[in-house]
Design a protein around this motif. Structure first.
Motif, PDB file in Angstrom:
ATOM      1  N   HIS A 239       0.847  -1.195   0.000  1.00 51.04           N
ATOM      2  CA  HIS A 239       0.000   0.000   0.000  1.00 51.04           C
ATOM      3  C   HIS A 239       0.889   1.255   0.000  1.00 51.04           C
ATOM      4  O   HIS A 239       1.858   1.328   0.762  1.00 51.04           O
ATOM      5  CB  HIS A 239      -0.913   0.002   1.231  1.00 51.04           C
ATOM      6  CG  HIS A 239      -2.048   0.956   1.098  1.00 51.04           C
ATOM      7  ND1 HIS A 239      -1.902   2.311   1.271  1.00 51.04           N
ATOM      8  CD2 HIS A 239      -3.352   0.761   0.773  1.00 51.04           C
ATOM      9  CE1 HIS A 239      -3.069   2.912   1.076  1.00 51.04           C
ATOM     10  NE2 HIS A 239      -3.963   1.987   0.771  1.00 51.04           N
ATOM     11  N   PRO A 240       0.562   2.255  -0.842  1.00 53.18           N
ATOM     12  CA  PRO A 240       1.400   3.467  -0.886  1.00 53.18           C
ATOM     13  C   PRO A 240       1.555   4.136   0.482  1.00 53.18           C
ATOM     14  O   PRO A 240       2.602   4.715   0.774  1.00 53.18           O
ATOM     15  CB  PRO A 240       0.641   4.380  -1.856  1.00 53.18           C
ATOM     16  CG  PRO A 240      -0.141   3.462  -2.719  1.00 53.18           C
ATOM     17  CD  PRO A 240      -0.512   2.286  -1.858  1.00 53.18           C
ATOM     18  N   CYS A 279     -11.162   6.234  -2.404  1.00 54.14           N
ATOM     19  CA  CYS A 279     -10.102   5.848  -1.470  1.00 54.14           C
ATOM     20  C   CYS A 279      -9.752   7.094  -0.659  1.00 54.14           C
ATOM     21  O   CYS A 279      -9.321   8.107  -1.231  1.00 54.14           O
ATOM     22  CB  CYS A 279      -8.873   5.348  -2.239  1.00 54.14           C
ATOM     23  SG  CYS A 279      -7.449   5.147  -1.165  1.00 54.14           S
ATOM     24  N   HIS A 282      -6.628   9.179  -1.344  1.00 57.91           N
ATOM     25  CA  HIS A 282      -6.274   9.674  -2.682  1.00 57.91           C
ATOM     26  C   HIS A 282      -5.702  11.096  -2.729  1.00 57.91           C
ATOM     27  O   HIS A 282      -4.805  11.361  -3.518  1.00 57.91           O
ATOM     28  CB  HIS A 282      -7.454   9.481  -3.681  1.00 57.91           C
ATOM     29  CG  HIS A 282      -8.473  10.563  -3.680  1.00 57.91           C
ATOM     30  ND1 HIS A 282      -9.744  10.381  -3.164  1.00 57.91           N
ATOM     31  CD2 HIS A 282      -8.426  11.841  -4.137  1.00 57.91           C
ATOM     32  CE1 HIS A 282     -10.420  11.502  -3.308  1.00 57.91           C
ATOM     33  NE2 HIS A 282      -9.643  12.394  -3.875  1.00 57.91           N
ATOM     34  N   CYS A 285      -2.021  10.551  -2.127  1.00 60.37           N
ATOM     35  CA  CYS A 285      -1.356   9.390  -2.714  1.00 60.37           C
ATOM     36  C   CYS A 285      -0.619   9.767  -3.996  1.00 60.37           C
ATOM     37  O   CYS A 285      -1.210  10.334  -4.915  1.00 60.37           O
ATOM     38  CB  CYS A 285      -2.388   8.303  -3.020  1.00 60.37           C
ATOM     39  SG  CYS A 285      -1.636   6.830  -3.738  1.00 60.37           S
ATOM     40  N   CYS A 292      -9.574   6.053  -8.200  1.00 65.25           N
ATOM     41  CA  CYS A 292      -9.352   6.164  -6.750  1.00 65.25           C
ATOM     42  C   CYS A 292     -10.266   7.210  -6.117  1.00 65.25           C
ATOM     43  O   CYS A 292     -10.612   7.109  -4.948  1.00 65.25           O
ATOM     44  CB  CYS A 292      -7.899   6.518  -6.458  1.00 65.25           C
ATOM     45  SG  CYS A 292      -6.718   5.381  -7.193  1.00 65.25           S
ATOM     46  N   CYS A 310      -6.193  -1.429  -2.084  1.00 69.77           N
ATOM     47  CA  CYS A 310      -5.693  -0.437  -3.033  1.00 69.77           C
ATOM     48  C   CYS A 310      -6.065  -0.908  -4.434  1.00 69.77           C
ATOM     49  O   CYS A 310      -5.868  -2.073  -4.766  1.00 69.77           O
ATOM     50  CB  CYS A 310      -4.175  -0.287  -2.902  1.00 69.77           C
ATOM     51  SG  CYS A 310      -3.447   0.734  -4.193  1.00 69.77           S
ATOM     52  N   HIS A 311      -6.564   0.011  -5.282  1.00 69.25           N
ATOM     53  CA  HIS A 311      -6.965  -0.358  -6.638  1.00 69.25           C
ATOM     54  C   HIS A 311      -5.795  -0.828  -7.500  1.00 69.25           C
ATOM     55  O   HIS A 311      -5.974  -1.553  -8.460  1.00 69.25           O
ATOM     56  CB  HIS A 311      -7.626   0.840  -7.340  1.00 69.25           C
ATOM     57  CG  HIS A 311      -8.970   1.163  -6.773  1.00 69.25           C
ATOM     58  ND1 HIS A 311      -9.959   0.221  -6.600  1.00 69.25           N
ATOM     59  CD2 HIS A 311      -9.485   2.335  -6.324  1.00 69.25           C
ATOM     60  CE1 HIS A 311     -11.023   0.798  -6.081  1.00 69.25           C
ATOM     61  NE2 HIS A 311     -10.765   2.078  -5.896  1.00 69.25           N
ATOM     62  N   LEU A 312      -4.589  -0.392  -7.160  1.00 71.29           N
ATOM     63  CA  LEU A 312      -3.443  -0.723  -8.035  1.00 71.29           C
ATOM     64  C   LEU A 312      -2.750  -2.043  -7.653  1.00 71.29           C
ATOM     65  O   LEU A 312      -1.795  -2.440  -8.286  1.00 71.29           O
ATOM     66  CB  LEU A 312      -2.410   0.402  -7.996  1.00 71.29           C
ATOM     67  CG  LEU A 312      -2.883   1.771  -8.486  1.00 71.29           C
ATOM     68  CD1 LEU A 312      -1.692   2.680  -8.687  1.00 71.29           C
ATOM     69  CD2 LEU A 312      -3.675   1.645  -9.785  1.00 71.29           C
TER      70      LEU A 312
HETATM   71 FE1  SF4 Z   1      -3.481   5.377  -3.895  1.00 71.79          FE
HETATM   72 FE2  SF4 Z   1      -5.553   4.722  -5.408  1.00 71.79          FE
HETATM   73 FE3  SF4 Z   1      -4.314   2.843  -4.015  1.00 71.79          FE
HETATM   74 FE4  SF4 Z   1      -5.811   4.666  -2.787  1.00 71.79          FE
HETATM   75  S1  SF4 Z   1      -6.531   3.105  -4.189  1.00 71.79           S
HETATM   76  S2  SF4 Z   1      -3.813   3.984  -2.169  1.00 71.79           S
HETATM   77  S3  SF4 Z   1      -5.405   6.460  -4.023  1.00 71.79           S
HETATM   78  S4  SF4 Z   1      -3.461   4.052  -5.688  1.00 71.79           S
END
Ligand code: SF4
Length: 313
Positions: A239-240, A279, A282, A285, A292, A310-312
């Motif tokens: 997670h970022p 999120c 966001h 992030c 997001c 996290c979507h990514l």
């Molecule tokens: Fe960042 Fe999007 Fe992941 Fe949230 S869902 S942590 S905004 S990349």
């Protein structure tokens, strides 16, 4: 856990403040789960819900196989010795007029855990020794102790009921760095001695949490965004937000420290009153995409004991 937001002369409820929302985790017997995140992320509220110092608005809390979220206080009473809390500030959490022995022994009387004066005295002395305090200090008052010793008094008190779960709420953040390691080591020793003792170790600082936790749950704005074990925290944090927290922890080796990628977080954690759409991370992030902002990510299992929202990922 929602709190009502009341305003105006009549204190009419205007909205709900979602302090903790959709949080889900387990702590196994003998395990330490670190709960980490910035101030305002809902960590302490989570701990207080488990201890039933707050009655959760919804959801379940299972303690030793028993559902406790909806129990009445009367039914909670017999379970109270089994769970206790160590507080952040050893200066304000102890009554300055009470002797240390009386502070430590109070739960023994409240929960009727001793039968006579001798048993009481013996148990208080035993608790002092357990946290490496000299039992001859029993008659001293808190201001005669150093910060680290006061926190030991708080720990001894928390252990009086022989709990199986200890919620440690930022137990070292008010202490000098040199004393922090001593208290962490004491908590590790106690975990060894008292088989089956579990900790929920709350802190805003990953450098403290990682030394004591078997698994770590990272919390942001009332939600858990990643749960991972100690090894995965170093090898594969996904997670970022976890990566940003980790990048702020200094590394003792100057060569590694120089080459390390620093992820600076933009701005501050928003208030739960203005929780961002989608999120909630966001706005800060570095990887945020359009999706997001629109949709909150679900928590997904991505490896053994490793969950991320996290979507990514
Ligand atoms: Fe960042 Fe999007 Fe992941 Fe949230 S869902 S942590 S905004 S990349």
């Amino acid at each position: 856990m929602y709190f009502p937001l009341k305003r105006g002369l009549l204190r009419k409820k205007e909205a709900d403040i979602k302090a903790v929302d959709g949080v889900n985790f387990r702590i196994k017997k003998g395990e330490t789960l670190g709960l980490v995140g910035e101030s305002g992320s809902g960590k302490t509220t989570t701990g207080k819900c488990i201890l039933r110092l707050h009655k959760p608005t919804e959801g379940k809390i299972t303690f030793n196989g028993k559902e406790i979220a909806s129990l009445r206080e009367r039914d909670m009473k017999p379970l109270r010795p089994g769970m206790s809390m160590i507080f952040q500030d050893p200066y304000s959490s102890l009554d300055p007029r009470q002797k240390a022995g009386a502070i430590v022994g109070e739960p023994l009387i409240i929960h009727r855990l001793v039968r006579n004066r001798k048993e009481y005295r013996d148990r208080v002395e035993e608790l002092f020794r357990l946290v490496n305090l000299d039992p001859r200090m029993i008659d001293r008052v808190p201001h005669e102790f150093s910060g680290g010793q006061r926190q030991r008094v708080g720990i001894a008190r928390a252990l009086a009921g022989e709990p199986s779960l200890l919620i440690c709420d930022e137990p070292v953040s008010a202490l000098d760095v040199s004393i922090q390691a001593q208290v962490i080591n004491l908590l590790k020793d106690l975990r060894e001695k008292m088989k089956g003792l579990s900790y929920l170790f709350i802190a805003h600082d990953l450098s403290v949490v990682r030394h004591i936790s078997h698994r770590i749950a990272v919390m942001y704005l009332g939600r858990i965004v990643e749960v991972l074990d100690q090894d995965t925290l170093y090898d594969n944090p996904l997670h970022p937000y976890t990566r940003a927290l980790l990048s702020a922890v200094p590394v003792p080796d100057p060569f590694i420290e120089e080459k390390r990628e620093r992820i600076a977080l933009k701005g501050e954690i928003p208030s739960v009153l203005n929780s961002p759409s989608g999120c909630s991370f966001h706005p800060r992030c570095p990887l945020a995409k359009r999706e997001c902002r629109q949709k909150p990510p679900d928590m997904r299992l991505v490896g053994k004991d490793h969950e991320v929202a996290c979507h990514l990922v």
